[in-house]
Scaffold this motif. Structure first.
Motif, PDB file in Angstrom:
ATOM      1  N   LEU A   1      -5.619  11.625   2.399  1.00 52.07           N
ATOM      2  CA  LEU A   1      -5.942  10.544   2.974  1.00 52.07           C
ATOM      3  C   LEU A   1      -6.463  10.565   4.376  1.00 52.07           C
ATOM      4  O   LEU A   1      -7.612   9.961   4.672  1.00 52.07           O
TER       5      LEU A   1
ATOM      6  N   ASP B   1       0.844  -1.149  -0.036  1.00 53.66           N
ATOM      7  CA  ASP B   1       0.026   0.061  -0.022  1.00 53.66           C
ATOM      8  C   ASP B   1       0.620   1.290   0.015  1.00 53.66           C
ATOM      9  O   ASP B   1       0.564   2.198  -0.683  1.00 53.66           O
TER      10      ASP B   1
ATOM     11  N   VAL C   1      -1.555   7.006   6.309  1.00 54.14           N
ATOM     12  CA  VAL C   1      -0.550   6.826   5.557  1.00 54.14           C
ATOM     13  C   VAL C   1       0.098   5.450   5.765  1.00 54.14           C
ATOM     14  O   VAL C   1       0.906   5.384   6.781  1.00 54.14           O
TER      15      VAL C   1
ATOM     16  N   ARG D   1       1.875   1.942  -3.225  1.00 51.64           N
ATOM     17  CA  ARG D   1       0.648   2.214  -4.355  1.00 51.64           C
ATOM     18  C   ARG D   1       0.382   3.570  -4.023  1.00 51.64           C
ATOM     19  O   ARG D   1       0.290   4.419  -5.026  1.00 51.64           O
ATOM     20  N   TYR D   2       0.228   4.135  -2.696  1.00 47.13           N
ATOM     21  CA  TYR D   2      -0.064   5.570  -2.434  1.00 47.13           C
ATOM     22  C   TYR D   2       1.094   6.456  -2.839  1.00 47.13           C
ATOM     23  O   TYR D   2       0.818   7.444  -3.404  1.00 47.13           O
TER      24      TYR D   2
END
Ligand code: Q5B
Length: 264
Positions: A132, A110, A139, A113-114
């Motif tokens: 977010l 993740d 985060v 990805r972020y």
């Protein structure tokens, strides 16, 4: 002509039918007699390619640095409790592995990805973090239970130092560090953690090593290969903890009443 019976399984990473098994075309002899290590084995079986030495060394560093982080983390605790309940090594290992997830060790995919979406879009760290927060999403790759601004994670420092020396580019790492600079203004423990650092650096490897097309890099991030690095690494430590308990002949674990707040 010959009619081929349809196969039920397609496999593209290895072949065990010949004189000697191969990992993505590389024979066991070449692996053992050549200058190969576990980073190369991971490159061949996961990424289906040979990667340059600096990249396989990086993979090996991730495995070495994430192998253990003491008996108190979720995974080790589970493995210890399971081992002390008289269960076997596989059960103890699996019990520990099952704690790996979005909060513990499984935030690498993740984070990648972020960070990728935000960095590629040129989003400022402030907009990224606040965006977010508005969605109620933490985060990934930021925050630690015991590490903080004044008690930095040596693993993160070592990985950064290595990448800055050997990687062609550290664009994503730089972005992750900028995010950390922003989150540290909010709380001292919102550091770039080991998951976040590995996630960002893998993005750099995918983007700048010249070994992956943009499409391949995007697929790797989308499928989520990277938490598996933590899984492989931490398995080493979890087995260590399970064996340690058996060696020490530790009795069944029971959590002390004093440490439970009974409210009923
Ligand atoms: N807050 C890791 O939290 C932890 C925030 C945040 C925005 C964030 C948390 C987190 C993302 C997942 C992640 C990998 C659960 C961690 C690892 C391997 C390890 C482990 C080891 C090893 C720690 C207090 C306040 C709350 C939260 C806010 C916290 N994190 N806001 N983004 N990322 N991180 N995991 O300390 O206003 O009070 O409600 O989920 O990257 O797993 O060694 O232990 O090798 O084994 O428990 O290193 O950061 O804090 O949950 O009480 O939160 O901070 O919203 O705000 P804590 P909490 P508020 S590395």
């Amino acid at each position: 002509g010959k009619v081929r019976v349809p196969t039920h399984i397609v496999s593209t990473i290895c072949d065990d039918r010949g004189e000697e098994p191969t990992y993505y075309g590389v024979t066991m002899s070449e692996l053992i007699e050549g200058d190969y290590g576990i980073g190369d084995v991971i490159s061949l079986l996961w990424f289906k390619r040979k990667l340059p030495k600096y990249a396989t060394k990086f993979i090996e560093m991730c495995v070495m640095l994430c192998a253990d982080h003491g008996p108190c983390v979720s995974g080790a605790h589970n493995a210890i409790v399971t081992s002390r309940a008289g269960k076997d090594i596989v059960s103890s290992l699996v019990s520990g592995l099952l704690t790996i997830g979005p909060r513990f060790g499984g935030a690498i995919d993740d984070a990648a990805r972020y960070f990728k979406v935000a960095c590629d879009a040129g989003q400022s760290p402030a907009d990224f973090v606040e965006g977010l927060k508005k969605k109620g999403i933490r985060v990934a790759g930021i925050g630690h239970r015991i590490k903080s601004k004044d008690n930095r994670d040596k693993r993160v420092e070592l990985l950064q130092k290595y990448a800055r020396k050997f990687f062609p580019s550290t664009r994503y790492l730089d972005y992750a560090v900028d995010v950390e600079t922003y989150t540290l203004q909010k709380a001292p423990n919102l550091v770039l953690n080991v998951d976040g650092c590995i996630g960002a650096l893998f993005l750099d490897l995918l983007a700048s090593s010249g070994c992956f097309s943009d499409k391949e890099a995007a697929e790797i991030v989308e499928i989520g290969y990277l938490n598996a690095l933590f899984v492989v690494a931490r398995s080493i430590g979890l087995v260590g903890h399970a064996l340690d308990q058996k060696r020490l002949q530790q009795p069944l674990y029971r959590h002390p009443w004093e440490d439970v707040l009974y409210t009923s």
